[in-house]
Design a protein around this motif. Sequence first.
Motif, PDB file in Angstrom:
ATOM      1  N   MET A  68      15.409   8.510 -21.465  1.00  0.00           N
ATOM      2  CA  MET A  68      15.681   7.357 -20.478  1.00  0.00           C
ATOM      3  C   MET A  68      14.464   6.363 -20.337  1.00  0.00           C
ATOM      4  N   PHE A  69      15.073   5.165 -20.281  1.00  0.00           N
ATOM      5  CA  PHE A  69      14.314   4.033 -20.184  1.00  0.00           C
ATOM      6  C   PHE A  69      14.047   3.231 -18.908  1.00  0.00           C
ATOM      7  N   TRP A  70      12.747   3.106 -18.366  1.00  0.00           N
ATOM      8  CA  TRP A  70      12.685   2.326 -17.158  1.00  0.00           C
ATOM      9  C   TRP A  70      12.139   0.971 -17.549  1.00  0.00           C
ATOM     10  N   TYR A  71      12.900  -0.077 -16.944  1.00  0.00           N
ATOM     11  CA  TYR A  71      12.664  -1.342 -17.096  1.00  0.00           C
ATOM     12  C   TYR A  71      12.242  -2.029 -15.590  1.00  0.00           C
ATOM     13  N   ARG A  72      11.547  -3.214 -15.849  1.00  0.00           N
ATOM     14  CA  ARG A  72      11.171  -3.821 -14.872  1.00  0.00           C
ATOM     15  C   ARG A  72      11.511  -5.390 -15.051  1.00  0.00           C
ATOM     16  N   ALA A 111      11.279   8.128 -21.055  1.00  0.00           N
ATOM     17  CA  ALA A 111      11.110   9.168 -20.320  1.00  0.00           C
ATOM     18  C   ALA A 111      11.994  10.283 -21.248  1.00  0.00           C
ATOM     19  N   ASN A 112      11.272  11.142 -21.935  1.00  0.00           N
ATOM     20  CA  ASN A 112      11.950  12.501 -22.634  1.00  0.00           C
ATOM     21  C   ASN A 112      11.792  13.616 -21.659  1.00  0.00           C
ATOM     22  N   GLN A 113      12.599  14.623 -21.949  1.00  0.00           N
ATOM     23  CA  GLN A 113      12.744  15.488 -20.819  1.00  0.00           C
ATOM     24  C   GLN A 113      11.905  16.717 -21.413  1.00  0.00           C
ATOM     25  N   GLY A 123       0.710  -1.200   0.207  1.00  0.00           N
ATOM     26  CA  GLY A 123       0.094   0.118   0.061  1.00  0.00           C
ATOM     27  C   GLY A 123       0.992   1.348   0.053  1.00  0.00           C
ATOM     28  N   THR A 124       2.141   1.042   0.360  1.00  0.00           N
ATOM     29  CA  THR A 124       2.878   2.234   0.351  1.00  0.00           C
ATOM     30  C   THR A 124       3.302   2.695  -1.271  1.00  0.00           C
ATOM     31  N   SER A 125       4.181   3.625  -1.417  1.00  0.00           N
ATOM     32  CA  SER A 125       4.867   4.107  -2.573  1.00  0.00           C
ATOM     33  C   SER A 125       6.388   4.516  -2.387  1.00  0.00           C
ATOM     34  N   LEU A 126       7.084   4.128  -3.443  1.00  0.00           N
ATOM     35  CA  LEU A 126       8.694   4.323  -3.475  1.00  0.00           C
ATOM     36  C   LEU A 126       9.059   5.143  -4.730  1.00  0.00           C
ATOM     37  N   THR A 127       9.807   5.989  -4.452  1.00  0.00           N
ATOM     38  CA  THR A 127      10.538   6.735  -5.486  1.00  0.00           C
ATOM     39  C   THR A 127      11.886   6.197  -5.935  1.00  0.00           C
ATOM     40  N   ILE A 128      12.138   5.839  -6.953  1.00  0.00           N
ATOM     41  CA  ILE A 128      13.598   5.415  -7.512  1.00  0.00           C
ATOM     42  C   ILE A 128      14.076   6.715  -8.271  1.00  0.00           C
ATOM     43  N   GLN A 129      15.276   6.970  -7.771  1.00  0.00           N
ATOM     44  CA  GLN A 129      15.878   7.978  -8.513  1.00  0.00           C
ATOM     45  C   GLN A 129      17.110   7.547  -9.519  1.00  0.00           C
ATOM     46  N   PHE A 161       1.311  -0.925 -18.547  1.00  0.00           N
ATOM     47  CA  PHE A 161       1.921  -0.053 -17.600  1.00  0.00           C
ATOM     48  C   PHE A 161       1.162   1.222 -17.749  1.00  0.00           C
ATOM     49  N   VAL A 162       0.778   1.697 -16.599  1.00  0.00           N
ATOM     50  CA  VAL A 162      -0.006   3.235 -16.634  1.00  0.00           C
ATOM     51  C   VAL A 162       0.520   4.215 -15.514  1.00  0.00           C
ATOM     52  N   ILE A 163       0.207   5.542 -15.950  1.00  0.00           N
ATOM     53  CA  ILE A 163       1.085   6.469 -15.202  1.00  0.00           C
ATOM     54  C   ILE A 163       0.422   6.793 -13.665  1.00  0.00           C
ATOM     55  N   ASP A 164      -0.812   6.368 -13.435  1.00  0.00           N
ATOM     56  CA  ASP A 164      -1.206   6.439 -12.118  1.00  0.00           C
ATOM     57  C   ASP A 164      -0.294   5.461 -11.106  1.00  0.00           C
ATOM     58  N   LYS A 165       0.164   4.190 -11.779  1.00  0.00           N
ATOM     59  CA  LYS A 165       0.798   3.171 -10.800  1.00  0.00           C
ATOM     60  C   LYS A 165       2.335   3.450 -10.912  1.00  0.00           C
ATOM     61  N   PHE A 166       2.956   3.895 -12.118  1.00  0.00           N
ATOM     62  CA  PHE A 166       4.292   4.242 -12.336  1.00  0.00           C
ATOM     63  C   PHE A 166       4.397   5.724 -12.681  1.00  0.00           C
ATOM     64  N   PRO A 167       4.161   6.825 -11.897  1.00  0.00           N
ATOM     65  CA  PRO A 167       4.466   8.116 -12.309  1.00  0.00           C
ATOM     66  C   PRO A 167       5.912   8.330 -12.647  1.00  0.00           C
ATOM     67  N   ILE A 168       6.430   9.073 -13.703  1.00  0.00           N
ATOM     68  CA  ILE A 168       7.589   9.273 -14.171  1.00  0.00           C
ATOM     69  C   ILE A 168       7.947  10.745 -14.191  1.00  0.00           C
ATOM     70  N   SER A 169       8.994  11.231 -13.476  1.00  0.00           N
ATOM     71  CA  SER A 169       9.380  12.688 -13.828  1.00  0.00           C
ATOM     72  C   SER A 169      10.570  12.555 -14.495  1.00  0.00           C
ATOM     73  N   ARG A 170      10.990  13.489 -15.307  1.00  0.00           N
ATOM     74  CA  ARG A 170      12.134  14.062 -16.136  1.00  0.00           C
ATOM     75  C   ARG A 170      12.246  15.542 -16.150  1.00  0.00           C
ATOM     76  N   PRO A 171      12.766  16.086 -14.946  1.00  0.00           N
ATOM     77  CA  PRO A 171      12.972  17.473 -14.793  1.00  0.00           C
ATOM     78  C   PRO A 171      13.983  18.122 -15.618  1.00  0.00           C
ATOM     79  N   ASN A 172      15.162  17.138 -15.892  1.00  0.00           N
ATOM     80  CA  ASN A 172      15.960  17.905 -16.794  1.00  0.00           C
ATOM     81  C   ASN A 172      16.733  16.591 -17.753  1.00  0.00           C
ATOM     82  N   LEU A 173      17.759  16.916 -18.224  1.00  0.00           N
ATOM     83  CA  LEU A 173      18.488  15.943 -19.231  1.00  0.00           C
ATOM     84  C   LEU A 173      19.387  14.886 -18.441  1.00  0.00           C
TER      85      LEU A 173
END
Lengths: 116, 112
Positions: free
Chosen positions: A32-36, A49-51, A16-22, A61-73
């Motif tokens: 950038m590509f994210w794999y599982r 993920a494009n900047q 039930g918790t969430s975790l952010t990977i950097q 895979f959906v954004i609600d489950k795996f939100p991604i940020s790409r603030p810079n390059l």
Amino acid sequence: SAVISQKPSRDICQRGTSLTIQCQVDSQVTMMFWYRQQPGQSLTLIATANQGSEATYESGFVIDKFPISRPNLTFSTLTVSNMSPEDSSIYLCSVSDRGTGANVLTFGAGSRLTVL
Amino acid sequence: SQQGEEDPQALSIQEGENATMNCSYKTSINNLQWYRQNSGRGLVHLILIRSNEREKHSGRLRVTLDTSKKSSSLLITASRAADTASYFCATPTTGANSKLTFGKGITLSVRP
């Protein structure tokens, strides 16, 4: 080739918790590509993920489950939301080494998540 | 779905022996790549072979590509215990937003 720092390297999480990977890259990269990688399985692409634009998600895979940020390059984050034991996997970020003229990937060391 | 399918799924050999791993794929490709993964860590690119190449060498690695059979093989000669890892073949999709699709992987164990 690029050097990628990925953290956390591993974590144990409660259901039930969430975790952010950097993922931090030592050079500017367009995509950038994210794999599982589920236990004992191969790699499955989650999203690209494009900047400056929304990430492009693969089927299943959906954004609600795996939100991604790409603030810079040089930086991206992947959040695994509302985790369940089925989310226990290794999550890997990667970038493309265009210098080869082909889509050769450099990977981070991976984040091994265990969901209890 | 997975593009590449490796075989065998697992291979155990004695140090000093050669290890041969095979990969088959389904669609036309521009290149085929092999990666190594140690103990669930990140993957490391080993070698790339382009569709117009038939064989390529890099140190103790030899990769072949047969586009008529849609198959590739990776040979590791004079194996070492440090070669113990999982090995994946990967092929890029065609088009502007090319992505790599990975096979299921082969687990290689090299006994000292």
